[in-house]
Design an enzyme around this catalytic site. Sequence first.
Site: not given
Length: 269
Positions: A177, A211, A213-216
Site C-alpha cells: 500500500k 484515516t 484504521g485504514t490498514g485494518c
Amino acid sequence: MVETYPQALTIAGSDSGGGAGIQADLKTFQERLVFGTSAITAVTSQNTQGVQASYTLPKDVLISQLTSIFVDFDIRAVKTGMLADTETMRAVVQFAQQQSLPQLVIDPVMIAKGGASLLAADSIQTLKEQLVPLATVLTPNLPEAEVLVDEKLPTQSAIQKAAQKLQALGAKNVVIKGGHRLDTEAAEDFVLLENGKSFWLSSVKTETVRTHGTGCTFSACIAAELAKQADVEAAIRTAKAFITASIEQSIEVGHGHGPVNHWAYRKEE
C-alpha cells in the site's frame, strides 16, 4: 428459510476508540455481509488522540478463543492484525498450522502512525520466517514493506522488486500500500498475484486526518470478500474501492486522528 452467511475471523488487538483493530474489522465484515468472529490478542485504552495503555492477553486465553471459534463456526477466511509480541505470533502460527486456516490475510502491523516500531526485532523475524509463508494475501503499507525487505522503497521499480521478495518469502499474493508516499498525488498500491499478474491500483489522495484504521479496514475487506468466495484479484479491487470511499466520505468522531467511515461504500453502492 434461514439463510447461511459466510463467516470470517479476525485475530487482532482491541481498539477501545472503535476506529481500528477488532472493532474496525468487525464493522467491515458486517458491511460486506459477512458474519464476523474475533480472537483478541491485546486490549488497548485509546481514542482518536492516541494510545494511553495496552495489555497483551495471555497466550492460553488467545488459544482458548481460537479453539472456541473453530469448534462451532464455519470460518471461510481469517485476517490477522496486531500480534503484540513473539509469543503471540508463534501461538497464531502454531494454531494456523494445526487448523489449516483458510484464506489467511496478514496485515503485518509493525509501524505506528507516528513512525514508532510496534514490534521487537525478534518478532519481526518470526513474522518473516513463520507467519508470512502462511499468507494467502500479505498487505504491508510502505514503511512495513521497507522493514520486511530491509531497504528503502523510493520508486515504483523498488516497490515492485520488494513485492517479489515478499512473495519469495512464501506469501502467495502481495499488496504494498503506497498511501505513505509523499511524492505522489495519488494513493498507489502495487499488487502482485500468485499467478504472476501484477498491476497498480490508484486513487486520488484525500487530505484528511481521519484515516485511523485504514490498514485494518482494507485487509478486513479482502478477507470478507474471500469468505464470500471471490477470487483474490476481485477481493483486492473491492477492498481498494471500499477504503477509498471510507476515506473520501469522512465522519467527525473524536477530537484527534479520527477513524474512516465504514458505511461510506454501502451508501455509494
